[in-house]
Motif scaffolding. Sequence first.
Motif: not given
Length: 371
Positions: A215-218, A251-252, A262-274, A276-279
């Motif tokens: 997914f990309d907003i652009d 982005a933030e 509405e995320a799937l149960n047991d979803l794992i989220i992490c960030n690879m941007g510089h 931390y405010k992305e999440i």
Amino acid sequence: MNNARWIYENLRLSKQEVDSLSKATKTHGKVEVIFCSHVEWKLAILAKMMFDAGFLVTVIGNNPSTCDPLCIQYLSNNGVKTYDTSKVQRKELDLFLSSCKEIETAHFIFDDGGHIVTLCKKINQAICCTEFTQTGVLRIVKHNELNVPVFNLNSSFTKEVIGNLYGCGISALCGFQLATNLSIAGKRILVIGYGNVGKSVANSFRGANGSVSIFDIDQSKQPLANLDGFSIKNLKEGLKTSDIVITCTGAENVINSLNIQEALNDLIICNMGHDYKEINFVDLKENLEVDYEDANLTKFMVNSKSIFLLKNGEPINLSAGIGFPIDIIDYSFAAALKVWRHSIEVKYVPGFYEYPDNLVNEFLSLKGEKC
């Protein structure tokens, strides 16, 4: 990884540039260098290398979660001035960084996130500063009063292509597996953002037999991702159908308490941007039920579903992993050192500059490569 000798042996381009910079500054007396960056072993060995070459070196952690106390101890034991930020609170970090007195007399600055340039108004001797990240560049260009020449290292071929495209994915994969001890095979992954960082992450997780969507907003990035063999999803659909979500945007507020509902149960989220405010960790904690929390993992409950956030949304490759491979980061370190030396020969006035292409070609040719 703390095999100092192995890292030293493989920072080959950096060693050449340290030697060249040392020769170029031999008539300048004591030359002061500051690294404000993630304090991990490759940066520590570069700092020690410069200290051994006669530079006065200060290392400042730019992020509490990626400031390795063992690296700080190693540097301190070897005579390098350090500022350990591993126990500094996030809300106090900017004030802490701006109080580091060595900044006032530094000749060369390696900035990673735009911290030193935008926070410190007392830089008055610096010959050159380099900014490593796009996040830092965005902060710097908004800063009206630059009193030092600042070069966009992120725009160099070494960082934008070699670093982001070939270093981010493998280091994110390494960090994810060290944080979770889970396989990727068969899992559905949503990569948010399809710049070079997102491309790298998507390819690495696909290479580990994950099923990757983008997914990309652009919207102009979507056909590129599709032609690269990835499926395209909107954010809502991606969150509902993915096992792992990785943000790679710069982005933030990309992930927050509203769009995670509405995320799937047991979803794992992490960030690879510089950044931390992305999440939006603060928003998630304020508006969602926290079932469990420690330094590595936060478990949220959302509509009776479990959502797992790794490392508070800090960059997964550094907060849980070991960062770029040595031979990949070597290119960017060397590019910074080369433009420092170049700035001695060509005296730049304070301002913001893109990285000179001719400098990249010059040292890439040392390995028989042309860009």
